[in-house]
Design a protein around this motif. Sequence first.
Motif, PDB file in Angstrom:
ATOM      1  N   VAL A 160      32.942  52.192 -42.994  1.00 56.43           N
ATOM      2  CA  VAL A 160      32.385  51.910 -41.398  1.00 56.43           C
ATOM      3  C   VAL A 160      31.871  50.812 -41.213  1.00 56.43           C
ATOM      4  O   VAL A 160      32.667  50.057 -39.588  1.00 56.43           O
TER       5      VAL A 160
ATOM      6  N   PRO B 234      28.737  52.518 -35.174  1.00 54.96           N
ATOM      7  CA  PRO B 234      27.857  53.765 -35.090  1.00 54.96           C
ATOM      8  C   PRO B 234      27.357  54.612 -33.756  1.00 54.96           C
ATOM      9  O   PRO B 234      25.999  54.246 -34.027  1.00 54.96           O
TER      10      PRO B 234
ATOM     11  N   VAL C  54      30.508  59.013 -37.074  1.00 55.07           N
ATOM     12  CA  VAL C  54      30.323  59.085 -38.101  1.00 55.07           C
ATOM     13  C   VAL C  54      29.677  60.220 -39.364  1.00 55.07           C
ATOM     14  O   VAL C  54      30.195  59.823 -40.540  1.00 55.07           O
TER      15      VAL C  54
END
Length: 495
Positions: free
Chosen positions: A148, A305, A332
Amino acid sequence: MPDEDRGFRQAYWDEPTLFDLDEGPQPSDQFPEGADHGLPEDLTREDAGVPTVMRSRVTRHFTRLAQMTYGVDTGTYPLGSCTMKYNAKAAELLAQDEGLLHAHPLQREEDVQGILELLYDLGDRLREIAGLDAVTLQPAAGAQGEFVAMRMVRAYFEDRGELGEDSRCEVVIPDSAHGTNPASAAMAGFDVLEIPSGDDGCVDLSALEDALSERTAAFMLTNPNTLGLFEQNVEKIAEMVHDVGAKLYYDGANLNAILGVTSPGAMGFDLAHFNVHKTFATPHGGGGPGAGPVACTDELEPYLPVPRITRDPEAEPEHRLDWEREDSIGAVRGFHGNVGVLVRAAAYILMHGSDGLADNTRRAVANANYVHQRIKDAYPAPGGDLKKHEFVASAADLEETKGITAKDVAKRLLDHGIHAPQTYWPMVVDEALMIEPTETESREELDAFVDALLSIADEDPETVTSAPHTTALSRVDDVGAARNPILTWDQANDE
């Protein structure tokens, strides 16, 4: 057996699988013939594929499996890099609260305000611990947290028009990095450059300077590093990385060594991930569930995210899930992340408080140095005498003088009822034994571990190289098992 062993004998049951114990369909399992069960025919089946076994036999089955299992509740577990600390049962009880267990991820925000408040508060505490500005709780593991973070870095440079073969396309890592670092960077679309460590086991500043350029997107660093050494030049490293316009990423695998004493933000990092199973004592196990929250600076916050948990005391409801983030890298993980794991982490933080977290850090460092000082003559550790929460000892001298390898030492420790340390990693140390006792081991257990290591170094090589002797199974074919894993009951039957 030598006198030094502690009388450990692993339980062994020749226990069949539940499928092998299947007694077949029982009359009580069946609907009476001709009865209307009220289910559509296309949703019914003759066999559910579940074995029928007496309740008492099922209980006995799992009890026997538990007796053959070794874990942190059984004994010392000095598995370096994994931080196998005691998991507080109080946190387990809180995670089993009915309000949490029965909540559904598709419930309306109005109906889960308590959970959202808990998660928002946890994110705020993690932000403070990291010394950074914003947090996401979504990643399902530390490795996904890395991925991420690298996606966020990519999005940041893409927004600035600096992404491409002739610009920000490279991520630099040291040779002592965790293996997930290069994998995460590569999966995010970057080329990976590895640089060697210096003679002191830390980042070689000359090698770093040669690797950094306008093509560099990020430098991924663990501090303390995997040798258990604090990167004394971390502020200089941050300056060098930022001078070329790149981002500095903190691999949080070793946060347990600095928690409450310093922070990634104070050292100049732009992003960091947490391993809640290491730092905040949530359960390890079996591939999940886990959690790997990511923290970042304000500059990178837009790319976190979605959804983001927001709080507005004047709004109704007060806590909401915000999906409208134009620059976000997207979702995610399903829903809010692994909430049960995050609840345990929140409980751990609240139980200890800021002073308690810092005390845990100091104890973890003290325990590692105590073990190191007692064994260093038999098992030297490179990189200076002062360690942090873990260190990498070497069995190279034993291998040279007695033919005893790190693998042999690890196997022999099992006879003492002690789990083996990490072996043969990091690969920059010959015959590596990576040891991390954690803060939750007592002086008595540390001394027993040390005494076992020292007795092994003095033992007859034949006793050590043929170990273990007191476990349910002796030496197995490690390579064969890795290359030809048997992962399912069906597969085992086919064998």
